[in-house]
Design an enzyme around this catalytic site. Structure first.
Site, PDB file in Angstrom:
ATOM      1  N   GLY A 227       0.826  -1.203   0.000  1.00 19.97           N
ATOM      2  CA  GLY A 227       0.000   0.000   0.000  1.00 19.97           C
ATOM      3  C   GLY A 227       0.853   1.241   0.000  1.00 19.97           C
ATOM      4  N   SER A 228       0.371   2.280   0.633  1.00 23.16           N
ATOM      5  CA  SER A 228       1.037   3.582   0.584  1.00 23.16           C
ATOM      6  C   SER A 228       2.181   3.663   1.585  1.00 23.16           C
ATOM      7  CB  SER A 228       0.037   4.701   0.885  1.00 23.16           C
ATOM      8  OG  SER A 228      -0.311   4.694   2.261  1.00 23.16           O
ATOM      9  N   GLU A 247       5.573  -3.366   0.999  1.00 32.01           N
ATOM     10  CA  GLU A 247       5.694  -3.071  -0.431  1.00 32.01           C
ATOM     11  C   GLU A 247       4.911  -1.792  -0.688  1.00 32.01           C
ATOM     12  OE1 GLU A 247       7.683  -4.583  -2.308  1.00 32.01           O
ATOM     13  OE2 GLU A 247       8.116  -6.354  -1.096  1.00 32.01           O
ATOM     14  N   CYS A 283       2.382  -0.647  -9.150  1.00 37.39           N
ATOM     15  CA  CYS A 283       3.500  -0.063  -8.395  1.00 37.39           C
ATOM     16  C   CYS A 283       4.724   0.145  -9.271  1.00 37.39           C
ATOM     17  CB  CYS A 283       3.858  -0.965  -7.213  1.00 37.39           C
ATOM     18  SG  CYS A 283       2.576  -1.061  -5.956  1.00 37.39           S
ATOM     19  N   GLU A 377       3.974   9.365  -6.762  1.00 38.04           N
ATOM     20  CA  GLU A 377       3.469   8.224  -7.528  1.00 38.04           C
ATOM     21  C   GLU A 377       2.129   8.596  -8.162  1.00 38.04           C
ATOM     22  OE1 GLU A 377       3.021   3.450  -6.873  1.00 38.04           O
ATOM     23  OE2 GLU A 377       2.295   4.738  -5.267  1.00 38.04           O
TER      24      GLU A 377
END
Length: 476
Positions: A227-228, A247, A283, A377
């Site tokens: 996630g973030s 991650e 991602c 991102e």
């Protein structure tokens, strides 16, 4: 359709539900049972109570459960792809690709279950160690908490569940609120394949509330989160002695050097695929492209042409490559970032506009490195392309990021490519491939704000086990 939690090997339905809508059509898909903190505690208790049974399974038994799950998913692959396409607004071809990768991930997990070996140690290498043999073994940790994202709701969940099962651990899944159905399907299939009841649970619902229970419960020995960065840092700060794998985000960069003049169309095709696969909600999505000044203009044109060929549409259509983003909030954020970059001098080569609940595939040129769309991102169908004088400037700009997940280098100069690979501040470097590339058995993880720890089946299993040494004094 009413869908319940998956708990103690079966569906549990309550009156507390939330509606799940298709992100593109906005039609209701289902009513999902909203898990409570008490449900999460019950799931953790069940998993903890099943740990002894899971630990007692032989490596052959664990492998066979995973192999059978792969076979059962293969039989239901179109059903699984339709679930992913609807709940995540993933184009159906990409959804089928995710299912195929999940089958492979389950099989990799089964193979690695049989290869979880230790090593022999020569204790007589130390003074006083004579007459002793020693070896190491890997033992399962206990309950694994898996907090999973919406963008690969089946395969990224399997990257946590498969290694957990292979190592002999029970697992509790907290899926993204938008994509619980894929995780529930996976849990059903694994249970049907022989996994002990209670050894896997799926509790959809509010992330902060359920995650807090998972983080505070000492019976949960590891949390694997995708996630973030902001949430990842919060989890790590509160995890105590738990192991964590995080991650997190990325704004993956690639460089095209001056030796690639004859390959520009092919590289542009790969770059477009890397930037716009699953609407850029990946991602590893190729977000920043740096091109040697001698090739900048022709590559810019080639990339714009390839991007204009990409079809935006309903994810159910076979021709669709890009569709609606996961929600309207994401759409507006991406459009705002594009507008800011454009207002500050960026050139919009193609796209830049909203459609349905998504954004048309967008290529921006000459983007200032301080723009949000460069340094954050995007998680949308946007790629930027900037000119650099040489590899040194490319390296400096590629590393000028809070993230460090993947990077790509296109070059026919081996020495230059290897020098850059050693200096890039990322977890994985792909030479003559876009940074969006991932195979499910390779080590995967980032540095800086991109994460902590590694996934990839073999490497995830190692992080879900304890290493124990056993010594035998055979001389008395």
């Amino acid at each position: 359709m009413l869908k319940g939690l998956f708990l103690n090997g079966e569906e549990k339905i309550t009156n507390n539900t939330y509606p799940l809508y298709h992100p593109h059509t906005e039609e209701k898909i289902a009513n999902i049972t909203q898990g409570t903190q008490e449900d999460m505690k019950e799931a953790i208790s069940a998993a903890h109570n099943n740990f002894a049974e899971m630990k007692a399974l032989t490596s052959n038994q664990r492998a066979n459960i995973l192999f059978e799950a792969a076979d059962r998913l293969l039989e239901r692959q179109e059903e699984a792809a339709q679930i992913i396409s609807k709940e995540a607004s993933k184009p159906i071809k990409a959804a089928r690709g995710e299912v195929n990768r999940t089958i492979q991930t389950l099989r990799f997990s089964g193979e690695e279950a049989k290869r979880l070996n230790g090593e022999y140690l020569s204790l007589d290498a130390a003074e006083g160690g004579e007459g002793r043999d020693a070896f190491t073994i890997h033992e399962p940790l206990g309950v694994i908490g898996a907090i999973t994202p919406f963008n690969f709701p089946l395969n990224l969940t399997t990257h946590k569940v498969g290694p957990a099962v292979a190592a002999g651990n029970p697992v509790v899944i907290k899926p993204a609120e938008q994509t619980p159905l894929s995780s529930i399907l996976l849990a059903e299939i694994l249970t049907q394949s022989g996994l002990p009841k209670g050894a896997i649970a799926v509790i959809p619902g509010d992330g902060p509330a359920l995650g807090e229970v998972m983080n505070q419960d000492e019976r949960v020995k590891k949390i694997s989160f995708t996630g973030s960065p902001e949430v990842g840092k919060l989890i790590k700060s509160k995890a105590g002695l738990k192991r964590v794998t995080l991650e997190l985000g990325s704004n993956a960069a690639m460089y095209v050097d001056e030796s690639c003049a004859d390959q520009l169309n092919d590289i542009a095709s790969k770059a477009a695929a890397g930037a716009f696969s699953y609407n850029g909600q990946v991602c590893l999505s190729t977000q920043r492209i740096y091109v040697h000044e001698s090739l900048f203009e022709p590559f810019k044109q080639a990339l714009a042409v390839k991007t204009k060929e990409i079809v935006f549409g309903d994810p159910a259509e076979e021709s669709t490559v890009v569709s609606s983003l996961i929600n309207k909030k994401s759409q507006q954020r991406v459009l705002d970032w594009i507008a800011e970059a454009k207002a500050n001098g960026a050139e919009v080569l193609t796209g830049g506009k909203g459609k349905a609940n998504g954004v048309l595939p967008t290529v921006l040129a000459n983007v200032d490195r301080n723009e949000k769309i460069s340094c954050n991102e995007v998680f949308g169908p946007v790629v930027l392309i900037n000119k650099v004088k040489n590899a040194s400037e490319a390296l400096e700009q590629m590393n000028d990021s809070r993230y460090g997940l993947n990077a790509g280098i296109f070059s026919n100069n081996l020495s230059q490519a290897m020098n850059m690979a050693h200096q890039l501040e990322v977890g994985q470097v792909l030479i003559n491939d876009v940074p969006t590339l991932r195979f499910d058995h390779m080590p995967y993880g980032g540095v800086k704000d991109s994460g902590y720890g590694r996934e990839g089946v073999k490497y995830a299993i190692e992080e879900m086990t304890e290493l124990k040494m056993i010594s035998l004094n055979y001389k008395g």
